[in-house]
Design an enzyme around this catalytic site. Structure first.
Site, PDB file in Angstrom:
ATOM      1  N   LYS A   1      -8.367  -5.983  13.070  1.00 18.39           N
ATOM      2  CA  LYS A   1      -7.499  -7.120  12.754  1.00 18.39           C
ATOM      3  C   LYS A   1      -7.456  -8.148  13.884  1.00 18.39           C
ATOM      4  O   LYS A   1      -7.118  -9.308  13.661  1.00 18.39           O
ATOM      5  CB  LYS A   1      -6.086  -6.636  12.402  1.00 18.39           C
ATOM      6  CG  LYS A   1      -6.027  -5.604  11.271  1.00 18.39           C
ATOM      7  CD  LYS A   1      -6.834  -6.012  10.078  1.00 18.39           C
ATOM      8  CE  LYS A   1      -6.825  -5.057   8.893  1.00 18.39           C
ATOM      9  NZ  LYS A   1      -7.223  -3.673   9.123  1.00 18.39           N
TER      10      LYS A   1
ATOM     11  N   TYR B   1      -4.734   6.272  -1.121  1.00 20.40           N
ATOM     12  CA  TYR B   1      -4.625   5.591   0.177  1.00 20.40           C
ATOM     13  C   TYR B   1      -3.823   6.421   1.171  1.00 20.40           C
ATOM     14  O   TYR B   1      -2.706   6.864   0.857  1.00 20.40           O
ATOM     15  CB  TYR B   1      -3.942   4.227  -0.011  1.00 20.40           C
ATOM     16  CG  TYR B   1      -3.691   3.526   1.311  1.00 20.40           C
ATOM     17  CD1 TYR B   1      -4.666   2.714   1.880  1.00 20.40           C
ATOM     18  CD2 TYR B   1      -2.495   3.705   2.002  1.00 20.40           C
ATOM     19  CE1 TYR B   1      -4.453   2.113   3.093  1.00 20.40           C
ATOM     20  CE2 TYR B   1      -2.279   3.097   3.224  1.00 20.40           C
ATOM     21  CZ  TYR B   1      -3.264   2.303   3.762  1.00 20.40           C
ATOM     22  OH  TYR B   1      -3.059   1.709   4.977  1.00 20.40           O
TER      23      TYR B   1
ATOM     24  N   TYR C   1      -8.795   4.956   7.529  1.00 22.50           N
ATOM     25  CA  TYR C   1      -9.917   4.037   7.299  1.00 22.50           C
ATOM     26  C   TYR C   1     -11.246   4.550   7.859  1.00 22.50           C
ATOM     27  O   TYR C   1     -12.134   4.959   7.120  1.00 22.50           O
ATOM     28  CB  TYR C   1      -9.605   2.670   7.921  1.00 22.50           C
ATOM     29  CG  TYR C   1      -8.426   1.963   7.322  1.00 22.50           C
ATOM     30  CD1 TYR C   1      -8.587   1.158   6.197  1.00 22.50           C
ATOM     31  CD2 TYR C   1      -7.159   2.071   7.880  1.00 22.50           C
ATOM     32  CE1 TYR C   1      -7.515   0.485   5.645  1.00 22.50           C
ATOM     33  CE2 TYR C   1      -6.079   1.399   7.321  1.00 22.50           C
ATOM     34  CZ  TYR C   1      -6.262   0.607   6.214  1.00 22.50           C
ATOM     35  OH  TYR C   1      -5.203  -0.053   5.662  1.00 22.50           O
TER      36      TYR C   1
HETATM   37  C1  LIG Z   1      -7.473  -2.731   7.982  1.00 20.92           C
HETATM   38  C2  LIG Z   1      -8.456  -1.703   8.432  1.00 20.92           C
HETATM   39  C3  LIG Z   1      -9.710  -1.547   7.785  1.00 20.92           C
HETATM   40  C4  LIG Z   1     -10.093  -2.296   6.560  1.00 20.92           C
HETATM   41  O1  LIG Z   1     -10.301  -3.656   6.766  1.00 20.92           O
HETATM   42  P1  LIG Z   1      -9.980  -4.671   5.580  1.00 20.92           P
HETATM   43  O2  LIG Z   1     -10.328  -5.973   6.131  1.00 20.92           O
HETATM   44  O3  LIG Z   1      -8.524  -4.482   5.256  1.00 20.92           O
HETATM   45  O4  LIG Z   1     -10.838  -4.276   4.412  1.00 20.92           O
HETATM   46  C5  LIG Z   1     -10.591  -0.625   8.288  1.00 20.92           C
HETATM   47  N1  LIG Z   1     -10.275   0.126   9.359  1.00 20.92           N
HETATM   48  C6  LIG Z   1      -9.093   0.038   9.987  1.00 20.92           C
HETATM   49  C7  LIG Z   1      -8.823   0.941  11.136  1.00 20.92           C
HETATM   50  C8  LIG Z   1      -8.153  -0.882   9.545  1.00 20.92           C
HETATM   51  O5  LIG Z   1      -6.971  -0.962  10.177  1.00 20.92           O
END
Ligand SMILES: *Cc1c(COP(=O)(O)O)cnc(C)c1O
Length: 337
Positions: free
Chosen positions: A49, A264, A290
């Protein structure tokens, strides 16, 4: 394409390293696996992010915002990085959290990212039940603040809009530059995909550079069709923002939703295996929501023979290790079994 036309601030340590996973590649006996360390972007334990926030908060500053509003799951990495970046600007972040996961107990509810949100000075306005219209909750709060004379700037979940996706257009450029510097022919790119901004930015950047490198998003939430549609739409909007003409071919967006498990944020056996493999053979921390599921997808595809020996596959590590502490019990149990 000229990214410097857009307002941008500096929050991260770039370029992030692109390194070989020598031990793990040998262990799995498939392609050469490389890792792009976007977990090392440097902002309050890092993550993907940060790249988006350089453009989002650049835009907020240009619009003279005096308070940031955003949302995410209880263990959101996006919220944590937003609060940290806003703190550097001297701005408060008003947070809306969604209780998407309710079965993981106290650590999930209070440790990991949510602990850091508080430490970084974020203010949790509401912790709402799963399924709440979070965008509407934020808009409503923004209205209230405007009526009081504030200038709020609302960042959508995951920072995933065309402005945020510019961060991953920049990452695509960075990766192509590194591949040239390191004489590394990249045959495939794999990463975890959620709110779609990361994949949309990468797809847009790789497309606009005419790179021809196939990219696969491992979904952590939505079914394949829906995820691909979300990514395609956002990538197309991002290309429009960049002034790149023509329609993005639908085939350039590929997702796989075989590694979501029950939903999720809910642990899977393959995620826990991926966490241990990377930790114990490469000294790298993935996350349970993720990158752990994303890497589990890469391992699964390697075992199915989806890549040839000698090919170079780059996994983009999108961060999230702060979330490990929210999953203490699940991880402890997996180490004992
Ligand atoms: C938010 C996030 C993602 C996914 O990215 P998006 O842009 O939301 O698809 C992947 N890995 C981590 C650790 C994240 O925080």
């Amino acid at each position: 394409m000229h990214l410097a036309r857009f307002p941008r601030l500096s929050f991260g340590h770039f370029p992030t390293p692109l390194e070989p996973l020598t031990q793990l590649s040998q262990l799995l006996g498939g392609p050469n696996i490389w890792i792009k360390r976007d977990d090392c972007t440097g902002l309050a334990t890092g993550g993907n992010k940060t790249r988006k926030l350089e453009f989002l908060l650049g835009d907020a500053q240009e619009k003279q915002a005096d308070v940031i509003i955003t949302q995410g799951a209880t263990q959101s990495n996006h919220v944590r990085q937003t609060v940290a970046a806003a703190a550097k600007l001297g701005l408060k972040t008003h947070i809306f959290l969604e209780q998407r996961v309710t079965t993981l107990g106290d650590d999930y509810q209070h440790s990991g990212n949510i602990l850091l949100d508080g430490l970084l000075g974020g203010e949790i306005i509401a912790h709402l039940p799963a399924g709440t219209d979070m965008q509407q909750a934020m808009e409503h709060h923004a209205e209230t603040l405007r009526a009081q004379g504030f200038k709020p700037y609302v960042i959508p979940g995951g920072g995933s809009n065309p402005v945020g996706a510019l961060g991953y257009v920049a990452c695509a450029q960075e990766l192509l530059w590194q591949s040239s510097q390191q004489r590394l022919r990249i045959d495939h790119i794999v990463h975890a995909t959620g709110s779609a901004g990361t994949q949309a930015g990468l797809v847009a950047g790789l497309h606009a550079s005419n790179s021809g490198i196939p990219l696969l998003g491992i979904s952590v939430r939505a079914p394949r069709e829906k995820q691909e549609q979300n990514v395609w739409r956002l990538a197309q909007q991002t290309l429009e923002l960049l002034g790149v003409e023509g329609e993005l071919p639908r085939e350039s967006v590929k997702a796989n939703s075989d590694y979501v498990g029950e939903g999720y944020g809910l642990p899977t056996t393959s995620m826990l295996e991926a966490l241990q493999l990377l930790a114990q053979h490469e000294g790298i921390l993935l996350d349970p929501v993720y990158s752990g599921k994303g890497f589990a997808g890469l391992i699964g595809l390697i075992r199915e023979g989806a890549f040839r020996k000698g090919e170079n596959v780059v996994f983009i590590h999108t961060g999230g290790s702060a979330g490990l502490f929210g999953y203490r019990q699940v991880i402890t149990d997996s180490l004992a079994s």
